[in-house]
Design an enzyme around this catalytic site. Structure first.
Site, PDB file in Angstrom:
ATOM      1  CD  GLU A   1     -30.378 -49.931   8.138  1.00 17.52           C
ATOM      2  OE1 GLU A   1     -31.557 -49.720   8.733  1.00 17.52           O
ATOM      3  OE2 GLU A   1     -29.793 -51.165   8.081  1.00 17.52           O
TER       4      GLU A   1
ATOM      5  CG  ASP B   1     -37.146 -46.179   9.850  1.00 16.96           C
ATOM      6  OD1 ASP B   1     -36.572 -45.378   9.244  1.00 16.96           O
ATOM      7  OD2 ASP B   1     -37.395 -46.727  10.935  1.00 16.96           O
TER       8      ASP B   1
ATOM      9  N   GLY C   1     -25.948 -49.860  17.231  1.00 16.38           N
ATOM     10  CA  GLY C   1     -27.037 -49.831  16.069  1.00 16.38           C
ATOM     11  C   GLY C   1     -27.924 -51.378  16.097  1.00 16.38           C
TER      12      GLY C   1
ATOM     13  CB  SER D   1     -32.867 -51.640  18.331  1.00 13.73           C
ATOM     14  OG  SER D   1     -33.106 -51.221  17.208  1.00 13.73           O
TER      15      SER D   1
ATOM     16  CB  SER E   1     -32.815 -46.589  22.774  1.00 14.39           C
ATOM     17  OG  SER E   1     -32.881 -46.832  21.239  1.00 14.39           O
TER      18      SER E   1
ATOM     19  CD  GLU F   1     -35.462 -43.397  20.524  1.00 13.54           C
ATOM     20  OE1 GLU F   1     -35.450 -44.527  21.150  1.00 13.54           O
ATOM     21  OE2 GLU F   1     -34.197 -42.621  20.600  1.00 13.54           O
TER      22      GLU F   1
ATOM     23  CG  ASP G   1     -34.822 -49.326  15.462  1.00 14.88           C
ATOM     24  OD1 ASP G   1     -34.560 -50.018  14.296  1.00 14.88           O
ATOM     25  OD2 ASP G   1     -34.443 -48.519  15.741  1.00 14.88           O
TER      26      ASP G   1
ATOM     27  CE1 TYR H   1     -31.797 -42.468  11.527  1.00 18.49           C
ATOM     28  CE2 TYR H   1     -33.339 -40.865  12.413  1.00 18.49           C
ATOM     29  CZ  TYR H   1     -33.303 -42.089  11.890  1.00 18.49           C
ATOM     30  OH  TYR H   1     -34.423 -42.897  11.866  1.00 18.49           O
TER      31      TYR H   1
HETATM   32  C1  GLA Z   1     -32.195 -46.028  13.469  1.00 20.88           C
HETATM   33  C2  GLA Z   1     -33.470 -45.465  13.432  1.00 20.88           C
HETATM   34  C3  GLA Z   1     -34.489 -46.189  12.723  1.00 20.88           C
HETATM   35  C4  GLA Z   1     -34.103 -46.072  11.182  1.00 20.88           C
HETATM   36  C5  GLA Z   1     -32.423 -46.628  11.126  1.00 20.88           C
HETATM   37  C6  GLA Z   1     -32.057 -46.504   9.743  1.00 20.88           C
HETATM   38  O1  GLA Z   1     -31.864 -47.275  13.619  1.00 20.88           O
HETATM   39  O2  GLA Z   1     -33.723 -45.562  14.831  1.00 20.88           O
HETATM   40  O3  GLA Z   1     -35.821 -45.647  12.607  1.00 20.88           O
HETATM   41  O4  GLA Z   1     -34.012 -45.171  10.573  1.00 20.88           O
HETATM   42  O5  GLA Z   1     -31.722 -45.990  11.927  1.00 20.88           O
HETATM   43  O6  GLA Z   1     -32.740 -47.356   8.940  1.00 20.88           O
END
Ligand code: GLA
Length: 396
Positions: free
Chosen positions: A34, A37, A123, A125, A127, A159, A171, A220
């Protein structure tokens, strides 16, 4: 009824014809890795059996007409002179078209019906899934060869530049390119990947805390800036380049907060690699330990957990058969993920839901996730008889 059939039938209601095709893009749960990326590190996400579906057919003009079953809303836009207007779900579709145009593709018009079952903002994904579904729709209609990596990169561009969230590529890559029955071990530096089999006796459960925190403009983006600053201290291009030894030897002079951020990323990268080894060797207790360590690091060093997430994780790891649990995705709210003995899933589900409800007064979501295929094109889910029946109902 499956969503494939739901969107196919709804398409007939709206457009009085059978859809030409259906596209599908899944959400994901990240098992471990986490906030690595965007630091060019390692991740181990898995596409889940919850997805965005679009039934569609081409149009002769440059319009996109779309009806959303989830929002009960019909929208249309032209592919000429795309402009961002507000924060609606349709911006994800427009962003996908815009990213294709920016890359020199010529997406054509279509009309369709869209629906999904990925909880929004949790969380998981939703999107990335809507963008990948839109990209697949545009590609099929415009006869553009589908390439998973290109699609993931276009979704990321949409995005980052259309929606405005400077996220990493995890994601998008997993939604585009996952393999059924597998998690994706991805190196975010060069997008090399390996599909790691998830045995059926390992249950993967997403646990929605029912709490939400918007990502755009949130902590973030601050975390990314902090990671960049820490990388500058070590004189490397990204924290991926920092080894545990370097971290120990060269952290003098680094601000305490930045040191904690770097320590999370460096240790998390190592945990992902170890987790892959544990999975391959069927060492599920070890895998669980790594997952638990990941949560502690995200909570204490990276500071992206929340009270609800800590509660959920605490309840999950206290259940018989749970190997480990951690927050998944960006954090600050949304979902945790638990790895559970496949034979204990029903008990786990009931116990976690009851405890969480009792302790917090919040209604949790408990989703047992199957590792699924990435973005796909499907045949409309209708038998001829169903099609004729739905036509007859309308008196056609
Ligand atoms: C979100 C972002 C990802 C990643 C996670 C944390 O999901 O979209 O790219 O950075 O947070 O791991």
């Amino acid at each position: 009824m499956s969503l494939l059939k739901t969107v196919s039938l709804a398409f007939i209601e709206h457009f009085h014809e059978k859809p030409r095709l259906v596209v599908r893009a899944p959400g994901r749960v990240n098992l471990i890795g986490e906030h690595t990326d965007y630091n060019e590190g390692f991740v181990l996400p898995m596409a889940i059996d919850r997805a965005v579906w679009i039934a569609l057919q081409p149009r002769p003009d440059r319009q996109v007409l779309l009806h959303s079953l989830d929002f009960n809303e019909s929208v249309s836009f032209s592919l000429d002179g795309l402009e961002k207007e507000g924060e609606s779900w349709v911006e994800y579709i427009k962003g996908a078209a815009w990213a294709m145009q920016q890359a020199g593709f010529e997406p054509r018009g279509w009309e369709g019906v869209i629906a999904g079952d990925i909880p929004i903002g949790a969380g998981l994904s939703s999107s990335a899934a809507i963008q990948l579904a839109a990209l697949r729709a545009f590609s099929e209609i415009s006869r553009i060869r589908w390439d998973e990596v290109t699609a993931a990169e276009l979704a990321l561009k949409a995005e980052q530049e259309w929606i405005g969230l400077k996220c990493g590529i995890m994601d998008q890559m997993v939604s585009a390119a996952a393999r059924q029955g597998h998690a994706m071990f991805l190196d975010c530096r060069d997008l090399r990947r390996d599909h790691i089999h998830i045995p059926s006796y390992l249950g993967v459960v997403a646990l929605d805390t029912g709490t939400r925190r918007g990502l755009v403009g949130s902590a973030y983006n601050t975390r990314q800036v902090e990671c960049e600053e820490a990388a500058r201290h070590f004189n490397v291009r990204s924290l991926r380049e920092v080894s545990p030894e370097m971290l120990a030897a060269q952290s003098a002079g680094l601000d305490g907060k930045l040191l904690r951020r770097a320590r999370h990323v460096v240790s998390e990268n190592r945990r992902v690699v170890e987790a892959v080894t544990a999975l391959l060797g069927a060492e599920l207790d070890r895998l669980g330990e790594l997952v638990n360590e990941s949560h502690a690091s995200l909570r204490d060093d990276f500071e992206v957990s929340s009270e609800a997430l800590d509660r959920m994780v605490g309840i999950a790891v206290g259940q018989p058969g749970c190997y480990g649990a951690r927050l998944t995705g960006a954090g600050f709210g949304g979902c945790a993920v638990a790895l559970v003995d496949g034979r204990r899933l029903a008990q786990f589900h009931a116990a976690v839901a009851a405890h969480y409800r009792q302790e917090t007064g919040l209604e949790p979501g408990v989703y047992i996730c199957r590792p699924s295929q990435g973005t796909s094109r499907e045949a409309p889910g209708l038998r001829l008889a169903e099609f004729i029946r739905s036509g007859l109902k309308r008196g056609k």
